[in-house]
Write a protein that holds these residues in place. Structure first.
Motif, mmCIF file in Angstrom:
data_model
loop_
_atom_site.group_PDB
_atom_site.id
_atom_site.type_symbol
_atom_site.label_atom_id
_atom_site.label_comp_id
_atom_site.label_asym_id
_atom_site.label_seq_id
_atom_site.Cartn_x
_atom_site.Cartn_y
_atom_site.Cartn_z
ATOM 1 N N HIS A 147 -27.773 -31.766 -40.515
ATOM 2 C CA HIS A 147 -28.164 -31.754 -38.782
ATOM 3 C C HIS A 147 -26.954 -31.318 -37.910
ATOM 4 O O HIS A 147 -25.802 -32.040 -38.035
ATOM 5 C CB HIS A 147 -28.302 -33.439 -38.611
ATOM 6 C CG HIS A 147 -28.541 -33.725 -37.151
ATOM 7 N ND1 HIS A 147 -28.054 -34.928 -36.281
ATOM 8 C CD2 HIS A 147 -29.212 -32.975 -35.959
ATOM 9 C CE1 HIS A 147 -28.392 -34.765 -35.191
ATOM 10 N NE2 HIS A 147 -29.057 -33.716 -34.885
ATOM 11 N N VAL A 148 -27.157 -30.335 -37.332
ATOM 12 C CA VAL A 148 -26.282 -29.557 -36.617
ATOM 13 C C VAL A 148 -26.250 -30.282 -35.080
ATOM 14 O O VAL A 148 -26.940 -29.765 -34.396
ATOM 15 C CB VAL A 148 -26.237 -28.253 -36.653
ATOM 16 C CG1 VAL A 148 -25.003 -27.603 -35.716
ATOM 17 C CG2 VAL A 148 -26.338 -27.670 -38.069
ATOM 18 N N GLN A 158 -18.263 -24.877 -42.044
ATOM 19 C CA GLN A 158 -18.275 -26.346 -41.325
ATOM 20 C C GLN A 158 -19.720 -26.064 -40.093
ATOM 21 O O GLN A 158 -19.693 -26.998 -39.081
ATOM 22 C CB GLN A 158 -17.121 -26.401 -40.500
ATOM 23 C CG GLN A 158 -16.037 -26.702 -41.673
ATOM 24 C CD GLN A 158 -14.735 -27.036 -41.046
ATOM 25 O OE1 GLN A 158 -14.541 -27.882 -40.058
ATOM 26 N NE2 GLN A 158 -13.519 -26.400 -41.325
ATOM 27 N N LEU A 159 -20.086 -24.921 -40.051
ATOM 28 C CA LEU A 159 -21.190 -24.734 -39.018
ATOM 29 C C LEU A 159 -20.810 -25.151 -37.716
ATOM 30 O O LEU A 159 -21.211 -25.578 -36.683
ATOM 31 C CB LEU A 159 -22.517 -25.468 -39.368
ATOM 32 C CG LEU A 159 -23.256 -25.494 -40.775
ATOM 33 C CD1 LEU A 159 -24.259 -26.315 -41.211
ATOM 34 C CD2 LEU A 159 -23.573 -23.779 -41.012
ATOM 35 N N ARG A 160 -19.463 -24.294 -37.489
ATOM 36 C CA ARG A 160 -18.880 -24.592 -36.069
ATOM 37 C C ARG A 160 -18.366 -23.119 -35.711
ATOM 38 O O ARG A 160 -17.111 -22.706 -35.958
ATOM 39 C CB ARG A 160 -17.839 -25.719 -36.429
ATOM 40 C CG ARG A 160 -17.942 -27.029 -36.417
ATOM 41 C CD ARG A 160 -16.997 -28.058 -36.509
ATOM 42 N NE ARG A 160 -17.596 -29.299 -36.926
ATOM 43 C CZ ARG A 160 -18.155 -30.031 -36.506
ATOM 44 N NH1 ARG A 160 -18.154 -30.031 -35.093
ATOM 45 N NH2 ARG A 160 -18.737 -31.380 -36.814
ATOM 46 N N PRO A 161 -19.110 -22.709 -34.702
ATOM 47 C CA PRO A 161 -18.914 -21.328 -34.312
ATOM 48 C C PRO A 161 -17.388 -21.269 -33.447
ATOM 49 O O PRO A 161 -16.634 -20.015 -33.406
ATOM 50 C CB PRO A 161 -19.792 -21.011 -33.294
ATOM 51 C CG PRO A 161 -21.019 -21.618 -33.604
ATOM 52 C CD PRO A 161 -20.367 -23.186 -34.094
ATOM 53 N N HIS A 162 -16.846 -22.482 -32.928
ATOM 54 C CA HIS A 162 -15.768 -22.386 -32.399
ATOM 55 C C HIS A 162 -14.300 -21.736 -33.119
ATOM 56 O O HIS A 162 -13.490 -21.241 -32.535
ATOM 57 C CB HIS A 162 -15.148 -23.604 -31.484
ATOM 58 C CG HIS A 162 -14.825 -24.728 -32.437
ATOM 59 N ND1 HIS A 162 -15.617 -25.374 -33.269
ATOM 60 C CD2 HIS A 162 -13.694 -25.184 -32.761
ATOM 61 C CE1 HIS A 162 -14.928 -26.317 -33.857
ATOM 62 N NE2 HIS A 162 -13.592 -26.230 -33.543
ATOM 63 N N PHE A 163 -14.447 -21.940 -34.297
ATOM 64 C CA PHE A 163 -13.227 -21.411 -35.174
ATOM 65 C C PHE A 163 -13.401 -20.026 -35.146
ATOM 66 O O PHE A 163 -12.297 -19.269 -34.974
ATOM 67 C CB PHE A 163 -13.518 -21.941 -36.685
ATOM 68 C CG PHE A 163 -13.248 -23.473 -36.815
ATOM 69 C CD1 PHE A 163 -12.231 -23.927 -36.823
ATOM 70 C CD2 PHE A 163 -14.369 -24.156 -37.425
ATOM 71 C CE1 PHE A 163 -11.856 -25.205 -37.012
ATOM 72 C CE2 PHE A 163 -14.018 -25.414 -37.443
ATOM 73 C CZ PHE A 163 -12.939 -25.859 -37.620
#
Ligand code: ARG
Length: 584
Positions: free
Chosen positions: A373-374, A521-526
């Motif tokens: 669940h993103v 981590q399914l986190r584009p901010h990286f």
């Protein structure tokens, strides 16, 4: 041996091989590689410390043994040093940097090079997924923007991605919409702005059918007729879906989103019976007060608050269709991974859903996909409160994108008044939409997202205008020198030498690390943070080192750095869903 694209995983394997030479196979040594503080090196392995402590050895001596046992090629590629109690630092040698930069020379190369962890996997990404008969508003922004970026990042990592829009196109609201539509729909308004008119009749229908009223009973009758397949109501429902889709499509076009499938809740109508049957047969579900429910007794909250999968009146619900959806994605798409994007308020639903799916699939021997669940925080104004229009209404996504483009137009006009208006309008479309996407993507998605026009359109800071401007600046170097930016003359380039050249070259190598953190981590901010730092390293280089100089070797190596910065920034931005510009 040439230094491969992903340097960290190359070092990871080298350290594991070294540990195995020391006879440590099976003892759980983990290299723990990370990007280092530039003062110490390019990469740092921290794993010697924890391992030595566990094995009651001197960490520094153990780290030294690991270094001594490294393959000779590693010593040729890196300066290896020990620091502190047992950290191992690796700094890529300048000639090796040059070789690496020489080999990865196009977006295509960066794409194939980056593929790793998710390589060969199939991922279903369920995003945007608005409810039909309503316009998309600001609350729908994050799912669409973050979802699209994740699709592209997964693709960059070698996955096959299936974009699935799980429309909310079924449910009790349709009784009220039909009720309102039959009484108050205005044909002229319907022709002019159909989604606006649908929303209006829904609101009228909702207001006219309060709880326990005879009107509500009439709306229920409309719903029952629809569910029983009565031709008139089914035709209306189809019309509502088409009208809604037309409005959604406009938004998706502007955001550059194309779905492979639009399998909304209604698609799973005839697939819920199997879910009920299998859950009951495997003893997972039970009847409680007439409803079919699943208890997760091992879970502190869900042992008393069950997952309701079929209502007492026999109707299916959100949980039932989501269970059927999970099965369909596993069986039909052979999904290795499923990512569903919604805001944090649905966290409990997905936690219960995933627990149920895991137990159900295990009982049946179905292959288990990775389930994510993103989730993301709310969009708020700068005052921390929900973002609203001046008169307190919800902000329509369409209006928000229009405003972004208008504001970007003012910015571009101020910066480049001499460009023809048509070109400024075109640039404004890219900058405005890009600013909205990027400001969302650049923040950790778990936090609330503070929406600020001034911040997202600022020309400095971690913003789309700053990065797009950096891209345009590199393009202008090639343009002014009369060089083709796709094939600049790079022969005879010497290894990076000045501190700014070296710092920039080292940053370029770390693209793969940023892509991997973002994807794992399914986190584009990286990735955003990396691109921002890369642009900063480029600025410092550009300020310190003139590119078009007489010495052909120096000129070639600086052009090489410019070109690689260009393709890295462009590849990164494109895989976040942004378009880039040659001129701004
Ligand atoms: N339509 C839902 C909403 O607007 C989101 C659906 C997300 N996907 C899913 N499979 N539940 O909240």
């Amino acid at each position: 041996m040439d230094l491969p694209f992903h340097v960290a995983s190359h070092l990871d394997s080298a350290l594991r091989a070294s540990a195995s030479r020391l006879g440590l196979n099976g003892r759980g040594f983990q290299p723990e590689l990370r990007v280092a503080d530039p003062a110490h090196g390019d990469y740092q392995a921290n794993g010697a410390l924890a391992f030595a402590k566990r094995e009651k050895q001197n960490p520094r001596a153990f780290a030294q043994q690991l270094v001594d046992a490294l393959d000779a090629s590693i010593q040729g590629q890196f300066e290896v040093t020990l620091a502190g109690p047992g950290f191992i630092n690796f700094r890529i040698k300048a000639d090796v940097l040059l070789g690496w930069l020489g080999r990865f020379d196009s977006e295509e190369h960066l794409r194939t090079g980056a593929s790793s962890a998710r390589s060969g996997q199939t991922w279903v990404v369920d995003y945007s997924s608005p409810n039909t008969a309503k316009q998309m508003h600001v609350g729908h922004l994050r799912s669409a923007v973050i979802g699209e970026a994740l699709c592209r990042l997964l693709t960059l990592n070698g996955a096959r991605v299936i974009r699935d829009n799980h429309l909310g196109d079924w449910g009790t609201q349709f009784g009220k919409i039909i009720y309102g539509y039959k009484r108050w729909a205005d044909p002229a308004a319907l022709a002019a702005d159909p989604i606006e008119e649908l929303e209006r009749v829904y609101q009228l229908g909702h207001a006219a059918t309060p709880a326990d009223s005879a009107e509500l009973d009439e709306a229920r009758v409309e719903l029952v007729k629809l569910q029983a397949g009565e031709a008139g109501n089914v035709a209306l429902w189809k019309k509502f879906s088409e009208v809604s889709w037309g409005a959604f499509q406009e938004i998706y076009d502007r955001l550059g989103i194309k779905f492979d499938h639009v399998l909304g809740e209604s698609f799973y109508n005839d697939k819920v019976d199997r879910v009920y049957r299998e859950l009951a047969e495997s003893g997972l579900a039970e009847i409680s007060d007439g409803a079919l429910v699943v208890f997760h007794s091992e879970h502190p909250r869900f042992k008393t608050q069950p997952f309701l999968v079929r209502k007492a009146d026999g109707a299916s619900n959100y949980a039932a269709t989501d269970l059927a959806t999970a099965l369909y994605r596993a069986e039909h798409f052979h999904a290795d991974g499923i990512a569903i994007l919604t805001d944090f308020r649905q966290a409990d639903h997905f936690e219960q859903l995933f627990l149920t799916v895991q137990k159900w699939f295990a009982a049946r021997g179905y292959r288990q996909p990775e389930l994510h669940h993103v989730s993301f925080g709310a969009v708020t104004g700068e005052d921390g409160k929900a973002l609203k229009t001046r008169d307190g209404g919800t902000i329509k996504l369409k209006a928000l994108l229009d405003e972004a483009v208008e504001r970007a137009f003012a910015l571009v006009t101020e910066k480049s008044p001499d460009l023809p208006e048509a070109e400024r309008r075109e640039i404004a479309r890219t900058v405005g939409i890009g600013a909205v996407q990027y400001s969302d993507l650049s923040q950790n998605r778990s936090s609330n997202y503070v929406f600020s026009w001034d911040k997202m359109l600022a020309l400095d800071g971690n913003t789309a205008p700053y990065l797009l401007y950096a891209v345009a600046r590199v393009h202008s170097i090639f343009r002014k020198a009369g060089l083709d930016p796709t094939h600049p003359p790079l022969a005879g380039a010497t290894p990076p030498e000045t501190p700014q050249e070296l710092a920039l070259a080292r940053r370029l190598v770390q693209f793969a690390d940023a892509v991997q953190s973002a994807t794992n981590q399914l986190r584009p901010h990286f990735l955003c943070l990396y691109l921002f730092e890369l642009a900063g390293a480029y600025s410092a280089f550009y300020a310190a080192d003139k590119v078009i100089v007489d010495d052909p070797a120096v000129r070639a190596r600086r052009l090489l750095l410019c070109h690689r910065t260009l393709i890295t920034l462009e590849t990164g931005l494109h895989h976040l869903g942004l378009r880039t510009l040659e001129r701004m």
